[in-house]
Design a protein around this motif. Structure first.
Motif, PDB file in Angstrom:
ATOM      1  N   THR A  69     -33.318   6.307  18.341  1.00 51.79           N
ATOM      2  CA  THR A  69     -33.230   4.978  17.750  1.00 51.79           C
ATOM      3  C   THR A  69     -31.294   3.883  18.974  1.00 51.79           C
ATOM      4  OG1 THR A  69     -32.367   4.668  16.043  1.00 51.79           O
ATOM      5  CG2 THR A  69     -34.311   4.565  16.371  1.00 51.79           C
ATOM      6  N   SER A  70     -30.644   4.927  18.281  1.00 55.69           N
ATOM      7  CA  SER A  70     -29.317   4.734  18.642  1.00 55.69           C
ATOM      8  C   SER A  70     -28.622   4.887  20.587  1.00 55.69           C
ATOM      9  CB  SER A  70     -27.477   6.009  18.396  1.00 55.69           C
ATOM     10  OG  SER A  70     -26.782   4.807  18.201  1.00 55.69           O
ATOM     11  N   ASN A  74     -30.605   1.621  22.244  1.00 55.92           N
ATOM     12  CA  ASN A  74     -30.172   0.817  22.757  1.00 55.92           C
ATOM     13  C   ASN A  74     -28.702   1.187  23.631  1.00 55.92           C
ATOM     14  OD1 ASN A  74     -26.377   0.688  21.269  1.00 55.92           O
ATOM     15  ND2 ASN A  74     -28.044  -1.110  21.011  1.00 55.92           N
ATOM     16  N   GLN A  75     -28.458   2.561  23.603  1.00 54.58           N
ATOM     17  CA  GLN A  75     -27.496   2.280  24.718  1.00 54.58           C
ATOM     18  C   GLN A  75     -28.319   2.957  26.000  1.00 54.58           C
ATOM     19  OE1 GLN A  75     -24.576   5.584  24.138  1.00 54.58           O
ATOM     20  NE2 GLN A  75     -24.511   4.971  21.778  1.00 54.58           N
ATOM     21  N   VAL A  79     -31.660  -2.281  23.664  1.00 57.46           N
ATOM     22  CA  VAL A  79     -32.774  -2.840  21.894  1.00 57.46           C
ATOM     23  C   VAL A  79     -31.130  -2.955  21.579  1.00 57.46           C
ATOM     24  CG1 VAL A  79     -33.802  -2.099  21.015  1.00 57.46           C
ATOM     25  CG2 VAL A  79     -34.586  -1.651  22.951  1.00 57.46           C
ATOM     26  N   SER A  80     -31.324  -4.539  20.784  1.00 58.22           N
ATOM     27  CA  SER A  80     -29.893  -4.556  20.103  1.00 58.22           C
ATOM     28  C   SER A  80     -30.788  -5.294  18.804  1.00 58.22           C
ATOM     29  CB  SER A  80     -29.781  -5.932  20.505  1.00 58.22           C
ATOM     30  OG  SER A  80     -30.124  -6.769  20.813  1.00 58.22           O
ATOM     31  N   ILE A  89     -25.774  -3.845  14.712  1.00 53.63           N
ATOM     32  CA  ILE A  89     -27.047  -3.166  15.361  1.00 53.63           C
ATOM     33  C   ILE A  89     -27.559  -1.657  15.296  1.00 53.63           C
ATOM     34  CG2 ILE A  89     -27.131  -2.525  17.588  1.00 53.63           C
ATOM     35  CD1 ILE A  89     -25.802  -4.476  19.373  1.00 53.63           C
ATOM     36  N   ASN A  90     -26.261  -1.295  14.763  1.00 56.73           N
ATOM     37  CA  ASN A  90     -26.587   0.415  14.247  1.00 56.73           C
ATOM     38  C   ASN A  90     -27.171   0.285  12.875  1.00 56.73           C
ATOM     39  OD1 ASN A  90     -25.205   1.218  16.102  1.00 56.73           O
ATOM     40  ND2 ASN A  90     -22.773   2.046  15.181  1.00 56.73           N
ATOM     41  N   LEU A  93     -30.449  -0.271  14.178  1.00 59.03           N
ATOM     42  CA  LEU A  93     -31.468   0.615  14.157  1.00 59.03           C
ATOM     43  C   LEU A  93     -31.806   2.054  13.278  1.00 59.03           C
ATOM     44  CD1 LEU A  93     -29.273   1.036  17.743  1.00 59.03           C
ATOM     45  CD2 LEU A  93     -31.816  -0.010  17.734  1.00 59.03           C
TER      46      LEU A  93
END
Length: 221
Positions: A69-70, A74-75, A79-80, A89-90, A93
């Protein structure tokens, strides 16, 4: 002996753990119920999806899902989940990862409850003209939930403990604070005991209350 704890936000870390557990539990219950409905539904494609999802996801380590997910969502994909700062965000996620993972176990717990409902009741409901959705929502699931309270309680307890994996992507919950405390203080056993006690305070009453509730609402056959 416990003076060093004043330098750390222990209650704040466990509050984050509680938030992770509650939000993930609600999301897992919703998605797990949908998956259970798919697995017992009349549409082969939906049954196949539900079966594949459960068998695949529950055999993937939770750490891998949280890291995906991170690092993946995200990276790599950006996706935020509607958040701007890294901390939020974290957190979101981590909730998403916990939902994706835990819902597979919720699905199986509910499916075991569905299997306790006599087939004759569903057949009688269909005989009077109810659709599959009406049979499931009005006849089967209410009894399945009552039969699944204890298995769902076990899933919730496991979820509370699994929130520690969120530390892998920097969520400031109890496990991340424990890591920081161990790095800064020469109190390994004491720190471990404090964090362990905190989780016992969260999980033991949960198990006792839901176990009592399970006996109260159990379907008498």
């Amino acid at each position: 002996m416990f003076d060093f704890l004043q330098d750390y936000d222990l209650l704040g870390a466990f509050w984050t753990t509680v938030q992770l557990a509650v939000l993930s539990a609600v999301g897992s219950l919703i998605w797990g119920t949908v998956l259970a409905a798919m697995r017992v539904g009349p549409v082969p494609l939906m049954r196949g999806f539900g079966t594949a999802y459960v068998n695949i996801v529950r055999n993937i380590p939770l750490t891998v899902i949280i890291l995906f997910t991170s690092l993946g969502l995200n990276q790599t994909l950006g996706v935020s989940l509607g958040a701007d700062d890294v901390e939020t965000i974290n957190f979101r996620l981590a909730v998403l990862g916990l939902i994706l993972y835990t819902s597979s176990f919720v699905c199986e717990a509910l499916r075991s409850g569905i299997n306790t409902v006599p087939v004759g009741q569903a057949e009688a409901a269909r005989a009077i003209g109810l659709s599959f959705g009406q049979v499931l929502g009005n006849v089967v699931l209410p009894q399945a939930f009552r039969s699944s309270v204890v298995p769902l309680a076990n899933v919730l307890i496991a979820l509370i403990k699994n929130t520690t994996v969120a530390a892998a992507i920097g969520v400031a919950e109890a496990a991340l604070l424990m890591k920081e405390m161990i790095e800064n203080e020469a109190q390994l056993l004491l720190i471990s005991a404090v964090i362990a006690f905190g989780f016992v305070v969260l999980t033991l009453p949960t198990g006792l209350i839901l176990g009592w509730l399970g006996k109260k609402v159990a379907v008498k056959r």
